[in-house]
Design a protein around this motif. Structure first.
Motif, PDB file in Angstrom:
ATOM      1  N   PHE A  66      12.602 -22.896 -44.437  1.00 18.03           N
ATOM      2  CA  PHE A  66      13.113 -22.056 -43.350  1.00 18.03           C
ATOM      3  C   PHE A  66      12.236 -20.801 -43.211  1.00 18.03           C
ATOM      4  O   PHE A  66      11.804 -20.438 -42.113  1.00 18.03           O
ATOM      5  CB  PHE A  66      14.554 -21.677 -43.686  1.00 18.03           C
ATOM      6  N   LEU A  67      11.988 -20.140 -44.340  1.00 17.52           N
ATOM      7  CA  LEU A  67      11.133 -18.945 -44.369  1.00 17.52           C
ATOM      8  C   LEU A  67       9.741 -19.246 -43.837  1.00 17.52           C
ATOM      9  O   LEU A  67       9.189 -18.511 -43.012  1.00 17.52           O
ATOM     10  CB  LEU A  67      10.985 -18.450 -45.812  1.00 17.52           C
ATOM     11  N   ASP A  68       9.181 -20.335 -44.332  1.00 14.65           N
ATOM     12  CA  ASP A  68       7.786 -20.661 -44.029  1.00 14.65           C
ATOM     13  C   ASP A  68       7.578 -20.947 -42.548  1.00 14.65           C
ATOM     14  O   ASP A  68       6.548 -20.600 -41.972  1.00 14.65           O
ATOM     15  CB  ASP A  68       7.372 -21.882 -44.859  1.00 14.65           C
ATOM     16  N   ARG A  69       8.561 -21.575 -41.911  1.00 16.52           N
ATOM     17  CA  ARG A  69       8.383 -22.042 -40.539  1.00 16.52           C
ATOM     18  C   ARG A  69       8.813 -21.027 -39.487  1.00 16.52           C
ATOM     19  O   ARG A  69       8.442 -21.165 -38.316  1.00 16.52           O
ATOM     20  CB  ARG A  69       9.156 -23.352 -40.351  1.00 16.52           C
ATOM     21  N   ILE A  70       9.598 -20.026 -39.885  1.00 20.76           N
ATOM     22  CA  ILE A  70      10.131 -19.087 -38.897  1.00 20.76           C
ATOM     23  C   ILE A  70       9.464 -17.715 -38.969  1.00 20.76           C
ATOM     24  O   ILE A  70       9.106 -17.132 -37.950  1.00 20.76           O
ATOM     25  CB  ILE A  70      11.656 -18.925 -39.079  1.00 20.76           C
ATOM     26  N   LEU A 101      15.398 -10.286 -38.516  1.00 19.00           N
ATOM     27  CA  LEU A 101      15.302  -9.823 -39.903  1.00 19.00           C
ATOM     28  C   LEU A 101      16.294 -10.658 -40.698  1.00 19.00           C
ATOM     29  O   LEU A 101      17.494 -10.638 -40.427  1.00 19.00           O
ATOM     30  CB  LEU A 101      15.656  -8.334 -40.006  1.00 19.00           C
ATOM     31  N   LEU A 102      15.781 -11.433 -41.675  1.00 16.93           N
ATOM     32  CA  LEU A 102      16.697 -12.343 -42.365  1.00 16.93           C
ATOM     33  C   LEU A 102      16.471 -12.361 -43.861  1.00 16.93           C
ATOM     34  O   LEU A 102      15.364 -12.121 -44.347  1.00 16.93           O
ATOM     35  CB  LEU A 102      16.614 -13.743 -41.782  1.00 16.93           C
ATOM     36  N   VAL A 103      17.566 -12.620 -44.579  1.00 19.70           N
ATOM     37  CA  VAL A 103      17.537 -12.883 -46.019  1.00 19.70           C
ATOM     38  C   VAL A 103      17.930 -14.337 -46.201  1.00 19.70           C
ATOM     39  O   VAL A 103      18.974 -14.774 -45.708  1.00 19.70           O
ATOM     40  CB  VAL A 103      18.533 -11.975 -46.770  1.00 19.70           C
ATOM     41  N   THR A 104      17.092 -15.109 -46.863  1.00 16.05           N
ATOM     42  CA  THR A 104      17.408 -16.516 -47.120  1.00 16.05           C
ATOM     43  C   THR A 104      16.656 -16.993 -48.346  1.00 16.05           C
ATOM     44  O   THR A 104      15.572 -16.482 -48.661  1.00 16.05           O
ATOM     45  CB  THR A 104      17.060 -17.408 -45.916  1.00 16.05           C
ATOM     46  N   HIS A 105      17.229 -17.970 -49.052  1.00 17.91           N
ATOM     47  CA  HIS A 105      16.545 -18.588 -50.184  1.00 17.91           C
ATOM     48  C   HIS A 105      15.866 -19.892 -49.758  1.00 17.91           C
ATOM     49  O   HIS A 105      15.205 -20.534 -50.569  1.00 17.91           O
ATOM     50  CB  HIS A 105      17.550 -18.893 -51.307  1.00 17.91           C
ATOM     51  N   GLU A 137      16.621 -23.864 -37.248  1.00 15.40           N
ATOM     52  CA  GLU A 137      15.200 -23.562 -37.451  1.00 15.40           C
ATOM     53  C   GLU A 137      14.436 -23.637 -36.135  1.00 15.40           C
ATOM     54  O   GLU A 137      13.691 -22.720 -35.769  1.00 15.40           O
ATOM     55  CB  GLU A 137      14.635 -24.563 -38.464  1.00 15.40           C
ATOM     56  N   GLN A 138      14.635 -24.731 -35.399  1.00 10.85           N
ATOM     57  CA  GLN A 138      13.956 -24.895 -34.107  1.00 10.85           C
ATOM     58  C   GLN A 138      14.440 -23.849 -33.095  1.00 10.85           C
ATOM     59  O   GLN A 138      13.642 -23.317 -32.316  1.00 10.85           O
ATOM     60  CB  GLN A 138      14.218 -26.309 -33.556  1.00 10.85           C
ATOM     61  N   TYR A 139      15.725 -23.543 -33.126  1.00 12.81           N
ATOM     62  CA  TYR A 139      16.291 -22.547 -32.202  1.00 12.81           C
ATOM     63  C   TYR A 139      15.629 -21.188 -32.419  1.00 12.81           C
ATOM     64  O   TYR A 139      15.224 -20.514 -31.461  1.00 12.81           O
ATOM     65  CB  TYR A 139      17.804 -22.443 -32.425  1.00 12.81           C
ATOM     66  N   GLY A 164       2.198 -12.465 -42.711  1.00  6.50           N
ATOM     67  CA  GLY A 164       2.033 -13.906 -42.866  1.00  6.50           C
ATOM     68  C   GLY A 164       3.339 -14.559 -43.280  1.00  6.50           C
ATOM     69  O   GLY A 164       4.348 -13.893 -43.510  1.00  6.50           O
ATOM     70  N   ASN A 165       3.315 -15.893 -43.410  1.00  2.00           N
ATOM     71  CA  ASN A 165       4.538 -16.623 -43.745  1.00  2.00           C
ATOM     72  C   ASN A 165       4.762 -16.659 -45.257  1.00  2.00           C
ATOM     73  O   ASN A 165       4.055 -15.990 -46.028  1.00  2.00           O
ATOM     74  CB  ASN A 165       4.509 -18.035 -43.154  1.00  2.00           C
ATOM     75  N   TYR A 166       5.737 -17.445 -45.708  1.00  2.00           N
ATOM     76  CA  TYR A 166       6.126 -17.435 -47.117  1.00  2.00           C
ATOM     77  C   TYR A 166       4.993 -17.921 -48.030  1.00  2.00           C
ATOM     78  O   TYR A 166       4.774 -17.355 -49.105  1.00  2.00           O
ATOM     79  CB  TYR A 166       7.378 -18.299 -47.310  1.00  2.00           C
TER      80      TYR A 166
END
Length: 632
Positions: free
Chosen positions: A216-220, A208-212, A197-199, A237-239
């Motif tokens: 992770f979504l909100d911060r990146i 471009l990412l798919v994740t549940h 996440e920090q990286y 905007g974020n999640y």
């Protein structure tokens, strides 16, 4: 600069239409997430973008001047390669040289001819010439964090989780301009996820990412692409912002459909009463009716997953663990572990990969044996065990037959009984999909079918081992709602921090060497305390070093280290102040990123600024360490 453009993309498999005429683009520096329900075509769309699949219509254009890397859910490997050969396979002169350097280092350990030493001198000179030492250090850091230790092991000898981490290391080491990732957090432990996440926050790349993983979504990510009913919606905007706007959009759509339905009822009454002789004169009205009918029936059929199975009665005694010991060779999993489970307990299990979390669950359910100790079960305990491995599904079997093999009729919490078909509808398998073959199901749909099978036994003690892998966000949200209301015991292993924070009351922390600590609180509480401890340990270590210097006897001048000059002392003191201020600024920006900021441009600026601050902190910290080595 435009990195990626997709124009009018459509894709179907047989009668199943995934998406039609969708268009979107990706600009330099954007970090975008793609969200959709399972089976909507997320992975297919990524495969089309990366050239692994072709669209039925439309086109994808990727900037020829950029380097693109793709981390798929199921990476492919050359089985005969070693880990080192795979992760450092590249056209980059620097990475090729680092690979040769590592190979020669390993060869030197067993070489007695002296050839390896000569080769080492040669490749070391090449490393110097290319200034490749920083790249080597970065590679070692990535491999270390991802627990990739045996670089000379063959790919064919690795587990699925190890393969996914090696694929992750490969795409990060390549330093692409555009990184595409499909469920990157699967098979990573919580420490790895937080590092990644920090990286990605600080990395100067497009994503471009798919994740549940919602944290992770909100911060990146600073933009969300939502694929819904074959249509693409874009949310700047974020999640958190996306959830808010999606709710507003669906509310407006529902109101519009309700209005159309009311009008249609009136029009339908008129159509039924309309004299046939006047049909040609009212053609315009018939056309309007058809349009209205289409709008009234256009409301999305949100097939809500309904989890309301009956729970077996639970008595006073649940389960008692007495002096449990378990080892595999020299590796200790449990060391004299004791615990008495109470009614309605909700426990999360955390720890690094390989410390024995899944083994512990297998011991509780009798799938694995103990070296020593005893487990006493209450007479009424009925386990529901959702394991990482899932169930072995026969590919040529129909979905409904999988459920019928367990039971034809299933009792529900409200006292009613459901047929296998009715139960599948509650788990979001419509009638047309119930007779489809298992081979046609997506990864998430298979997991949903497995969850259905687990809950059919009416458990009162649920054990969930990584239940969030491959589930879409909608299914996750409904599963969380069910588990919040579940009146039995819950024991969960998950790398999804949001899922854990929402559901558990306390944690079993597997620290290694058989030590298991019971932490009273949620995962975020645990991480906050750990970070405070780490900060305190660093402070104490700094004080200890300072005290050692003060107490160290004065050595002869020839052996004394050079003292800091007046100018260096001032710089040393200023660096301490600067680092503290930068840390505070970083914390403030992180809070903004996770808070109320919704403007796309501002989110991008904040993400970029955080990366610059982290780089600056690292630079200043290196200089501070240099000066700290000198006597004050």
């Amino acid at each position: 600069m435009n990195f990626l453009s997709a124009e009018n993309i459509s894709k179907s498999y047989g009668d199943k239409k995934l998406f039609e005429n969708i268009s979107f683009g990706l600009e330099q520096g954007q970090k975008v997430a793609l969200v959709a329900k399972n089976g909507s075509g997320k992975t297919t769309l990524l495969d089309i973008i990366t050239g692994k699949d072709t669209p039925d219509t439309g086109s994808v254009a990727v900037n020829n001047n950029i380097n693109v890397a793709y981390l798929s859910q199921d990476p492919t490997f050359n089985e005969s390669e070693t880990v080192l050969e795979h992760v450092l396979k590249s056209d980059s002169p620097i990475l090729r040289t680092v690979r040769r350097y590592e190979e020669v280092l390993d060869r030197q350990l067993t070489d007695t001819s002296g050839k390896a030493l000569k080769d080492l001198e040669k490749v070391t000179a090449e490393m110097e010439e290319l200034k490749a030492w920083d790249a080597e250090a970065r590679i070692k850091q990535i491999l270390g964090v991802l627990k990739i230790e045996n670089l000379h092991q063959k790919i064919k000898e690795l587990s699925g989780g190890q393969r996914k981490r090696i694929a992750m290391a490969k795409v990060l080491i390549d330093e692409p301009d555009l990184l595409i990732m499909d469920e990157p957090t699967n098979h990573l432990d919580l420490d790895m996820i937080e590092w990644l996440e920090q990286y990605l926050v600080r990395a100067k790349l497009s994503l471009l990412l798919v994740t549940h993983d919602r944290y992770f979504l909100d911060r990146i990510c600073d933009e969300i692409l939502e694929l819904s009913d074959g249509t693409m919606y874009r949310h700047k905007g974020n999640y958190s912002y996306y959830i808010e706007k999606k709710a507003e959009r669906e509310s407006m759509e529902a109101a519009s459909v309700d209005k159309a339905k009311n009008l249609m009822r009136k029009e339908l009454d008129w159509v039924r009463r309309m004299p046939k002789a006047r049909g040609t004169k009212a053609k315009y009205r018939m056309d309007a009716f058809d349009d209205l009918k289409e709008k009234a029936t256009s409301g999305k059929r949100e097939d809500k997953l309904q989890l309301s199975v009956k729970m077996s009665r639970m008595g006073k005694k649940i389960m008692e663990l007495k002096n449990l010991d378990k080892s595999y060779g020299d590796k200790k999993i449990l060391d004299d572990f004791n615990y008495i489970f109470k009614r309605k307990e909700r426990i999360g299990i955390v720890g690094k990969n390989g410390v024995g979390k899944s083994t512990f669950l297998n011991i509780l359910t009798g799938k694995d044996s103990l070296d020593k100790g005893e487990i006493e079960y209450g007479e009424t305990v009925v386990f529901g065990y959702y394991s990482q491995q899932g169930i072995e599904l026969t590919e040529d079997k129909r979905v409904i037959d999988v459920v019928k093999d367990v039971a034809e009729v299933i009792p529900m919490a409200d006292g009613n009984n459901l047929t296998a078909s009715q139960l599948l509808q509650r788990f979001n398998f419509p009638p047309e999909q119930q007779y489809a073959y298992v081979s046609t199901l997506s990864g998430g749909e298979r997991k949903r079918l497995y969850l259905c099978e687990v809950l059919m036994d009416n458990p009162n003690f649920l054990i969930l081992d990584e239940p969030t892998n491959d589930l879409d966000l909608q299914t996750l949200s409904i599963l969380e709602d069910f588990l919040e209301e579940f009146p039995g015991c819950l024991l969960v292993v998950t790398h999804d921090r949001y899922f854990m924070d929402k559901l558990v009351d306390h944690l079993f922390v597997f620290e290694g060497e058989g030590k298991v600590t019971d932490f009273n609180g949620k995962y975020t509480d645990y991480r906050d305390i750990q970070e405070e401890k780490e900060a305190e340990e660093k402070r104490l270590e700094k004080e200890r070093k300072k005290q050692e210097k003060e107490e160290k006897p004065v050595a002869p001048k020839a052996e004394q280290k050079r003292k800091r000059s007046y100018k260096e002392q001032k710089e040393y003191e200023q660096l301490e102040t600067d680092i503290e201020q930068l840390e505070a600024e970083k914390e403030e920006l992180n809070n903004k990123l996770n808070g109320s900021v919704t403007d796309h441009a501002e989110l991008m600026q904040i993400s970029q600024k955080i990366g610059e601050i982290i780089d600056l902190i690292d630079e200043k910290m290196m200089r501070w360490l240099e000066l700290d080595e000198l006597n004050g």
